[in-house]
Each structure stands twice: as structure tokens, then as C-alpha cells.
Write a protein that holds these residues in place. Structure first.
Motif, PDB file in Angstrom:
ATOM      1  N   ALA A 135       0.823  -1.208   0.000  1.00  0.00           N
ATOM      2  CA  ALA A 135       0.000   0.000   0.000  1.00  0.00           C
ATOM      3  C   ALA A 135       0.854   1.253   0.000  1.00  0.00           C
ATOM      4  O   ALA A 135       1.906   1.322   0.616  1.00  0.00           O
ATOM      5  CB  ALA A 135      -0.904  -0.002   1.231  1.00  0.00           C
ATOM      6  N   ALA A 136       0.377   2.301  -0.670  1.00  0.00           N
ATOM      7  CA  ALA A 136       1.154   3.520  -0.847  1.00  0.00           C
ATOM      8  C   ALA A 136       1.037   4.432   0.362  1.00  0.00           C
ATOM      9  O   ALA A 136       0.180   4.284   1.222  1.00  0.00           O
ATOM     10  CB  ALA A 136       0.666   4.263  -2.091  1.00  0.00           C
ATOM     11  N   LEU A 137       1.940   5.400   0.422  1.00  0.00           N
ATOM     12  CA  LEU A 137       1.813   6.474   1.384  1.00  0.00           C
ATOM     13  C   LEU A 137       0.532   7.246   1.110  1.00  0.00           C
ATOM     14  O   LEU A 137       0.020   7.269  -0.006  1.00  0.00           O
ATOM     15  CB  LEU A 137       3.002   7.437   1.273  1.00  0.00           C
ATOM     16  CG  LEU A 137       4.400   6.879   1.559  1.00  0.00           C
ATOM     17  CD1 LEU A 137       5.421   7.943   1.200  1.00  0.00           C
ATOM     18  CD2 LEU A 137       4.537   6.475   2.998  1.00  0.00           C
ATOM     19  N   ALA A 138      -0.005   7.862   2.130  1.00  0.00           N
ATOM     20  CA  ALA A 138      -1.220   8.643   1.942  1.00  0.00           C
ATOM     21  C   ALA A 138      -0.955   9.747   0.935  1.00  0.00           C
ATOM     22  O   ALA A 138       0.025  10.473   1.044  1.00  0.00           O
ATOM     23  CB  ALA A 138      -1.651   9.245   3.276  1.00  0.00           C
TER      24      ALA A 138
ATOM     25  N   ILE B  63      14.996  15.282  12.057  1.00  0.00           N
ATOM     26  CA  ILE B  63      13.538  15.226  12.206  1.00  0.00           C
ATOM     27  C   ILE B  63      13.025  13.801  12.414  1.00  0.00           C
ATOM     28  O   ILE B  63      11.824  13.559  12.360  1.00  0.00           O
ATOM     29  CB  ILE B  63      12.830  15.846  10.980  1.00  0.00           C
ATOM     30  CG1 ILE B  63      13.206  15.095   9.696  1.00  0.00           C
ATOM     31  CG2 ILE B  63      13.170  17.335  10.865  1.00  0.00           C
ATOM     32  CD1 ILE B  63      12.429  15.577   8.477  1.00  0.00           C
ATOM     33  N   LEU B  64      13.940  12.868  12.683  1.00  0.00           N
ATOM     34  CA  LEU B  64      13.521  11.472  12.811  1.00  0.00           C
ATOM     35  C   LEU B  64      12.573  11.268  13.990  1.00  0.00           C
ATOM     36  O   LEU B  64      11.590  10.510  13.880  1.00  0.00           O
ATOM     37  CB  LEU B  64      14.749  10.577  12.964  1.00  0.00           C
ATOM     38  CG  LEU B  64      14.463   9.079  13.163  1.00  0.00           C
ATOM     39  CD1 LEU B  64      13.672   8.525  11.984  1.00  0.00           C
ATOM     40  CD2 LEU B  64      15.765   8.303  13.329  1.00  0.00           C
ATOM     41  N   LYS B  65      12.824  11.919  15.102  1.00  0.00           N
ATOM     42  CA  LYS B  65      12.005  11.706  16.300  1.00  0.00           C
ATOM     43  C   LYS B  65      10.532  11.981  16.034  1.00  0.00           C
ATOM     44  O   LYS B  65       9.652  11.234  16.497  1.00  0.00           O
ATOM     45  CB  LYS B  65      12.510  12.590  17.446  1.00  0.00           C
ATOM     46  CG  LYS B  65      11.818  12.322  18.774  1.00  0.00           C
ATOM     47  CD  LYS B  65      12.454  13.132  19.895  1.00  0.00           C
ATOM     48  CE  LYS B  65      11.754  12.844  21.227  1.00  0.00           C
ATOM     49  NZ  LYS B  65      12.374  13.628  22.347  1.00  0.00           N
TER      50      LYS B  65
ATOM     51  N   HIS C 125       7.139   7.658  11.673  1.00  0.00           N
ATOM     52  CA  HIS C 125       6.099   6.967  10.907  1.00  0.00           C
ATOM     53  C   HIS C 125       6.412   6.943   9.415  1.00  0.00           C
ATOM     54  O   HIS C 125       5.976   6.034   8.698  1.00  0.00           O
ATOM     55  CB  HIS C 125       4.739   7.639  11.131  1.00  0.00           C
ATOM     56  CG  HIS C 125       4.666   9.046  10.618  1.00  0.00           C
ATOM     57  ND1 HIS C 125       5.215  10.120  11.297  1.00  0.00           N
ATOM     58  CD2 HIS C 125       4.128   9.552   9.479  1.00  0.00           C
ATOM     59  CE1 HIS C 125       5.003  11.230  10.605  1.00  0.00           C
ATOM     60  NE2 HIS C 125       4.350  10.915   9.496  1.00  0.00           N
ATOM     61  N   ARG C 126       7.184   7.926   8.934  1.00  0.00           N
ATOM     62  CA  ARG C 126       7.504   7.967   7.507  1.00  0.00           C
ATOM     63  C   ARG C 126       8.418   6.811   7.108  1.00  0.00           C
ATOM     64  O   ARG C 126       8.351   6.328   5.970  1.00  0.00           O
ATOM     65  CB  ARG C 126       8.141   9.312   7.154  1.00  0.00           C
ATOM     66  CG  ARG C 126       7.127  10.446   7.164  1.00  0.00           C
ATOM     67  CD  ARG C 126       7.750  11.810   7.126  1.00  0.00           C
ATOM     68  NE  ARG C 126       8.588  12.032   5.956  1.00  0.00           N
ATOM     69  CZ  ARG C 126       9.179  13.200   5.680  1.00  0.00           C
ATOM     70  NH1 ARG C 126       9.009  14.224   6.502  1.00  0.00           N
ATOM     71  NH2 ARG C 126       9.918  13.339   4.606  1.00  0.00           N
TER      72      ARG C 126
ATOM     73  N   VAL D 201      11.588   8.023   1.611  1.00  0.00           N
ATOM     74  CA  VAL D 201      11.218   8.512   2.936  1.00  0.00           C
ATOM     75  C   VAL D 201      11.322  10.036   3.006  1.00  0.00           C
ATOM     76  O   VAL D 201      10.675  10.679   3.834  1.00  0.00           O
ATOM     77  CB  VAL D 201      12.099   7.849   4.029  1.00  0.00           C
ATOM     78  CG1 VAL D 201      13.483   8.464   4.063  1.00  0.00           C
ATOM     79  CG2 VAL D 201      11.435   7.924   5.399  1.00  0.00           C
ATOM     80  N   ASN D 202      12.112  10.626   2.108  1.00  0.00           N
ATOM     81  CA  ASN D 202      12.252  12.087   2.064  1.00  0.00           C
ATOM     82  C   ASN D 202      11.179  12.761   1.215  1.00  0.00           C
ATOM     83  O   ASN D 202      11.222  13.977   1.027  1.00  0.00           O
ATOM     84  CB  ASN D 202      13.629  12.452   1.520  1.00  0.00           C
ATOM     85  CG  ASN D 202      14.749  12.041   2.449  1.00  0.00           C
ATOM     86  OD1 ASN D 202      14.866  12.553   3.550  1.00  0.00           O
ATOM     87  ND2 ASN D 202      15.575  11.101   2.009  1.00  0.00           N
ATOM     88  N   ASP D 203      10.210  11.978   0.713  1.00  0.00           N
ATOM     89  CA  ASP D 203       9.181  12.508  -0.182  1.00  0.00           C
ATOM     90  C   ASP D 203       9.802  13.329  -1.315  1.00  0.00           C
ATOM     91  O   ASP D 203       9.473  14.509  -1.509  1.00  0.00           O
ATOM     92  CB  ASP D 203       8.168  13.376   0.578  1.00  0.00           C
ATOM     93  CG  ASP D 203       7.251  12.564   1.473  1.00  0.00           C
ATOM     94  OD1 ASP D 203       7.113  11.357   1.212  1.00  0.00           O
ATOM     95  OD2 ASP D 203       6.681  13.131   2.417  1.00  0.00           O
TER      96      ASP D 203
END
Length: 263
Positions: A4-7, A119-121, A125-126, A162-164
């Protein structure tokens, strides 16, 4: 197959790219070796463009310039109308070698970009979403040596996604895979591109791969590289390799590369 894809709301649109009369070269033994010559290319948001040409002609060099890893000696490159002056998370490169850190789990490898940006914290979820997208959610705790070649390359794709990214730069990402895994990954790469909506720019030496994946194929001459042909691949997905139009385009590309009489 791809999970399934990212939203959709989390995904940025594809990036527009303009390469304006770019020339480049390298100094070897106090002499300039020309690599790119007067390259002009416009890529629309959401396109999938493949670059083909002789080995060593300068295709990967052009990718490096677009990634912002070095400036061109002549001309300029614009991303959404703004000059590219250095690397940016919106433009992500996936190389032929997955280059996963062997001591980090798949999850930790995918998280590298978010970790480096601090920004990992807040964005953990990404990482989970990216692994789900490439079908590796069950292997989040695996180490790289426990993965097959195709799985390792999927992990590298997840690390990029993950970096969109708005532009995914692919430097022969499937070149080291066995033929069956490569065919599977080609289909999965198309699915990722269709789901995520990013612009894709890929270097490949495989003509059939270019025609199977891309909406447009750019053919380069030998070094210093010039664009000698632009072919629009106006065929629906999923594509079939025996499609008469793809066969015709394949022959056209071979002719432009000086190999028409060999096939």
C-alpha cells in the motif's frame, strides 16, 4: 509486489526541470576533457524520463549536475524555475549499488535521511510508510546481508522515498540485478512512480528497460554527449515488451546508436 502507498496528502507533486544549454568537462593532465555539450532539456512534473547512450558518454555526469553535487561549467539547471546550487532533499539519487550500512538494520538504513535532517524523532512513521510502500515492512529489523539483491535495492528506494522527493534520480538502479529480479523490479518501479507522483529521471543502458518504464527516452551521442533523439513513449501501462510500437521505437534507438544493422 508493491504494498500500500503512502497517503496521497503526504506526497508532494513532481518537480519541473530545465537544463539550459549545459556543457561540462573535467580537467585531466592540465587539459579539459569535454563530457557534455550544449544539453537542452525540459522535463514536466510527473514525467518519467530515461537517458540512453554509449557507455561513458556523460549521462551519469548530467545526473550529478542535476542532483547539485557539482555545478556545470556552462549553462544552468533549474528546478521549478530556480537555479540548482547544491544538493536538496527534494532531489534524491538512487545508485546502482544500494550502499546500505551493513551494521544498521533495514529500518535504520531507511531512516538515515530523516536522522541527518534532525527530524527522525517526530517523523518515525515515515520510515514505516516507506518500508510498507516497497514491500519490506516485515524485514525492518533485518540486516543488509540477510537481503537478496532485489530486496536491498528496494531498501535503497525506501531510503530515497522517505524524504518525499519531488525528483527521483536513478543511476542504473537495476544494473546489478539478475534478469528475473530486474524484470520484477521494473514493474515495481513503475508502480512506485505512479503511486507517488514524483518526477523520475533514470540512466540505463537497457533499451527495453527504458521503453518499458519511461514516458520519454532521450538518446545521447558519444562523448562529448549531445542529444541526438527524443522519443515519446505514448503507450499505456502496464506495457508489453512485444508491443509493435515498442519494437519500432527499439529499432529506432538502435539505429541512432549505430547498431541498427546488428539486430
Amino acid at each position: 509486489m508493491v504494498s500500500a502507498a503512502l497517503a496521497p496528502a503526504a506526497l508532494p507533486p513532481g518537480m519541473a526541470l530545465s537544463v539550459e544549454r549545459v556543457s561540462h568537462g573535467f580537467v585531466l593532465q592540465d587539459e579539459l576533457l569535454p563530457v557534455l555539450q550544449d544539453i537542452a532539456l525540459d522535463i514536466e512534473p510527473g514525467e518519467f524520463v530515461a537517458l540512453l547512450g554509449p557507455s561513458g558518454c556523460g549521462k551519469s555526469t548530467l545526473l550529478r549536475l542535476i542532483a547539485g553535487l557539482e555545478p556545470p561549467r556552462g549553462g544552468r539547471i533549474l528546478a521549478d524555475g530556480l537555479p540548482i546550487t547544491g544538493p536538496d532533499p527534494s532531489r534524491v539519487v538512487v545508485f546502482q549499488d544500494p550502499t546500505l550500512y551493513p551494521w544498521r538494520t533495514v529500518w535504520d538504513n531507511v531512516a538515515l535521511g530523516l536522522e541527518a535532517r534532525g527530524i527522525l524523532k517526530s517523523q518515525r512513521h515515515r520510515v514505516d510508510q516507506a518500508l510498507e510502500l516497497v514491500g519490506l515492512a516485515r524485514f525492518a529489523s533485518a540486516l543488509p546481508h540477510q537481503l537478496s539483491g532485489g530486496m536491498a535495492q528496494r531498501a535503497a528506494l525506501a531510503r530515497a522515498l522517505v524524504n518525499d522527493p519531488r525528483l527521483l534520480i536513478l543511476d542504473e538502479p537495476l544494473g546489478k540485478l539478475d534478469s528475473l529480479t530486474r524484470l520484477t523490479m521494473q514493474g515495481e518501479l513503475v508502480s512506485l512512480w505512479q503511486r507517488a507522483g514524483f518526477t523520475a529521471l533514470m540512466v540505463t543502458h537497457d533499451i527495453e528497460e527504458a521503453l518499458f518504464l519511461a514516458t520519454r527516452v532521450i538518446v545521447f551521442s558519444d562523448r562529448p554527449a549531445r542529444i541526438v533523439e527524443e522519443l515519446r513513449v505514448d503507450r499505456p501501462y502496464p506495457r508489453h515488451r512485444d508491443d509493435p510500437e515498442l519494437v519500432r521505437l527499439r529499432q529506432r534507438i538502435l539505429e541512432r546508436l549505430g547498431l541498427g544493422g546488428s539486430w
